[in-house]
Scaffold this active site. Sequence first.
Site, PDB file in Angstrom:
ATOM      1  CD  GLU A 113      14.829  40.653   4.770  1.00 19.25           C
ATOM      2  OE1 GLU A 113      14.018  40.512   5.717  1.00 19.25           O
ATOM      3  OE2 GLU A 113      14.518  41.209   3.700  1.00 19.25           O
TER       4      GLU A 113
ATOM      5  NE  ARG B  68      18.756  35.087  -0.998  1.00 20.33           N
ATOM      6  CZ  ARG B  68      17.882  36.005  -0.596  1.00 20.33           C
ATOM      7  NH1 ARG B  68      16.799  35.627   0.088  1.00 20.33           N
ATOM      8  NH2 ARG B  68      18.040  37.285  -0.877  1.00 20.33           N
TER       9      ARG B  68
ATOM     10  CG  ASN C 115      13.429  37.309   0.345  1.00 20.58           C
ATOM     11  OD1 ASN C 115      14.558  37.608   0.729  1.00 20.58           O
ATOM     12  ND2 ASN C 115      12.530  38.222   0.032  1.00 20.58           N
TER      13      ASN C 115
ATOM     14  CG  ASP D 269      20.337  38.327 -11.810  1.00 19.37           C
ATOM     15  OD1 ASP D 269      19.958  39.472 -11.461  1.00 19.37           O
ATOM     16  OD2 ASP D 269      20.990  38.127 -12.852  1.00 19.37           O
TER      17      ASP D 269
ATOM     18  CG  ASN E 293      10.325  41.046   0.818  1.00 17.82           C
ATOM     19  OD1 ASN E 293      10.805  40.595   1.858  1.00 17.82           O
ATOM     20  ND2 ASN E 293      11.074  41.445  -0.192  1.00 17.82           N
TER      21      ASN E 293
ATOM     22  CG  ASP F  67      12.368  44.600   1.772  1.00 22.37           C
ATOM     23  OD1 ASP F  67      12.254  43.430   2.162  1.00 22.37           O
ATOM     24  OD2 ASP F  67      13.387  45.012   1.178  1.00 22.37           O
TER      25      ASP F  67
END
Length: 300
Positions: A21, A108, A110, A128, A162, A214
């Site tokens: 990433e 967290r 991203n 999750d 994203n 993404d």
Amino acid sequence: MAFNVEPLVERIGSMQCGVGESPVWHAGEQALYWTDIPDRKLWCWNFFSGQTNSWPLPEMAGCIAMAPNGWAMAMETGIFLAPPPSAGIALGPLQRLATVAHARPDMRFNDGRCDRQGRFWAGTMVLDTSLGLPLGKLYRFDADAARTGRVDAVIDDLIVPNGLAFSPDGKTMYLSDSHASRQTVWAFDYDVDTGTPHNRRVFIDMNAHPGRPDGAAVDADGCYWICGNDAGFVHRFTPAGRLDRSIAIPTSKPAMCAFGGPGLDTLFVTSIRIGDDPLSGATFAVRPGVTGLPEPVLHL
């Protein structure tokens, strides 16, 4: 611009990241940096030597940004500053710049990046993703956050934030939610003086195109490139939201793209490791025939 020949997509290095990433081109070093989120690593690949290096991290880093004295990293518990890494030497201790108050412990940071003025933007998510919980938020780390040591949310109700990117003039901000129930890219008018997005509208409904939205980048023409996760494509959309081009990537889960190389004419694409696919988790380079923009540096 007409594109008549499908460009060659080449693998760089031999690493196979769990989730590659946040690729960022460091022009001063002529090197690409990126993070492997679950493996907790910072990676670097030098354009001229082809040498790769990696450094372990104490937490998962969702995204990184260049800073004047190292690298800003949005990790699990906040925003940190890492000193400039050196090959063969362990990464020095990280300095905590700001703490984040997550809605629950299993979250967290991203995707994220700096705006054209050097404010660091990053989104959070529940680990999750199958839960589909809209507890993610988009945070802005700026001079005020640096003084207080705490980041405040600007946008909420996100599942998997994203696709963060900014137009060449900085006056449009793009943001996607890649969760299967959303699959949308939004555009915002962006106040460059205050760092405030407003006038949110749908830019791309990715349900009409291959792959979930993404990570993304913007080229010098103002076109928006976004990885079509699960479909093995990187798509280019015009500023009007029209699909202009799709480039096939030799693995199904490209994660994020960034322009780099000496002429900013190379598009680097990270990916996610799946099953026994030997190319999944690899990082790729392609010359699409357009140039990108220099990546901004964190400014406080």
